[in-house]
Design an enzyme around this catalytic site. Structure first.
Site, PDB file in Angstrom:
ATOM      1  N   PRO A 138       0.828  -1.212   0.000  1.00  0.00           N
ATOM      2  CA  PRO A 138       0.000   0.000   0.000  1.00  0.00           C
ATOM      3  C   PRO A 138       0.860   1.259   0.000  1.00  0.00           C
ATOM      4  O   PRO A 138       0.884   2.023   0.978  1.00  0.00           O
ATOM      5  CB  PRO A 138      -0.815  -0.146   1.285  1.00  0.00           C
ATOM      6  N   LYS A 139       1.546   1.503  -1.110  1.00  0.00           N
ATOM      7  CA  LYS A 139       2.554   2.566  -1.159  1.00  0.00           C
ATOM      8  C   LYS A 139       2.015   3.833  -1.798  1.00  0.00           C
ATOM      9  O   LYS A 139       1.295   3.792  -2.794  1.00  0.00           O
ATOM     10  CB  LYS A 139       3.781   2.079  -1.944  1.00  0.00           C
ATOM     11  N   LYS A 140       2.413   4.979  -1.200  1.00  0.00           N
ATOM     12  CA  LYS A 140       2.109   6.290  -1.744  1.00  0.00           C
ATOM     13  C   LYS A 140       3.357   7.162  -1.673  1.00  0.00           C
ATOM     14  O   LYS A 140       4.247   6.937  -0.854  1.00  0.00           O
ATOM     15  CB  LYS A 140       0.975   6.959  -0.954  1.00  0.00           C
TER      16      LYS A 140
END
Length: 245
Positions: free
Chosen positions: A115-117
């Site tokens: 879940p990368k931002k």
């Protein structure tokens, strides 16, 4: 370019200039600052997907400095990891991650479902303190501090902590916007060498943010602070549960 060529060359997007190279991905001198804290149990249960379960309302807030990573270069990430169980096996569920490098964002999301931002985390030593910060745009979202190398930790125990399974919720939409992939992914960390580990006094502050909502899991009590230096390889994943089956 015919269909055979497309299948032969296709492993990531864009096809003719992939955002990341093929794995495996090896990390050297990967540096962790991990603040483990107690949080609100009802809020935690609301964010952990079934069939994962939580035993205690604990969260590990992690800052990870990666100066030498195969294919990804030099970057830093930050996020929340939740201790969970699946069918009686203890492991970790990654709830959110923020980092400053496009290649591992693309690879992490496309391959495993991390879940990368995009954001701006930092991990550094300031005099006698290990200091870590997370900025989302101009806004400070998280600040963690730890006394620098106050006490040596049990290296073998830290090494064993890497052996548990890790879980992610991978979501990829179809071209019509409906879910094409929605699954719980399990992956390992392998070939781990812990070069050093320390504990000491720690503190963590989280600020509300609409798009980086780490404060949704509030800090009620800091349980421990750990500083680790390790080499490891990020293993490929397997589907632990398919929500669309």
């Amino acid at each position: 370019m015919d269909a055979h060529d497309i299948r032969r060359r296709a492993f990531a997007m864009p096809l003719t200039s992939p955002a990341y190279p093929p794995g495996p991905y090896r990390f050297v001198d990967r540096e962790y600052l991990i603040i483990t804290y107690r949080t609100d149990p009802d809020r935690l249960r609301a964010l952990v997907p079934e069939p994962l379960r939580i035993d205690e309302p604990l969260v590990k807030y992690e800052f990870i400095r990666m100066p030498d990573s195969t294919g990804f270069g030099d970057y830093t990430e930050s996020g929340q990891v939740i201790p969970v169980t699946l069918d009686g096996r203890r492991g970790n569920y990654t709830h959110c991650m923020f980092l400053d490098d496009e290649a591992p964002i693309a690879a992490g999301r496309e391959i495993w479902g991390f879940p990368k931002k995009l954001a701006s985390p930092r991990l550094r030593v300031e005099a006698d303190t290990l200091v870590a910060t997370l900025d989302y745009g101009p806004v400070r979202v998280a600040t963690a501090t730890m006394g620098y190398k106050h006490r040596a930790a049990d290296v073998e125990a830290m090494r064993a902590s890497f052996d548990v399974p890790n879980f992610l919720l991978k979501v990829i939409p179809h071209v019509d916007g409906t879910p094409r992939i929605c699954e719980l992914v399990e992956y390992p960390l392998v070939d781990v060498t812990v070069k050093g580990a320390w504990t000491g006094p720690g503190a963590l502050s989280l600020a509300p943010h609409a798009l980086a909502p780490v404060a949704e899991l509030p800090v009620l009590e800091v349980v421990s602070a750990t500083h680790i230096l390790a080499d490891l390889t990020l293993g490929l994943g397997a589907v632990a549960h398919d929500y669309l089956a």
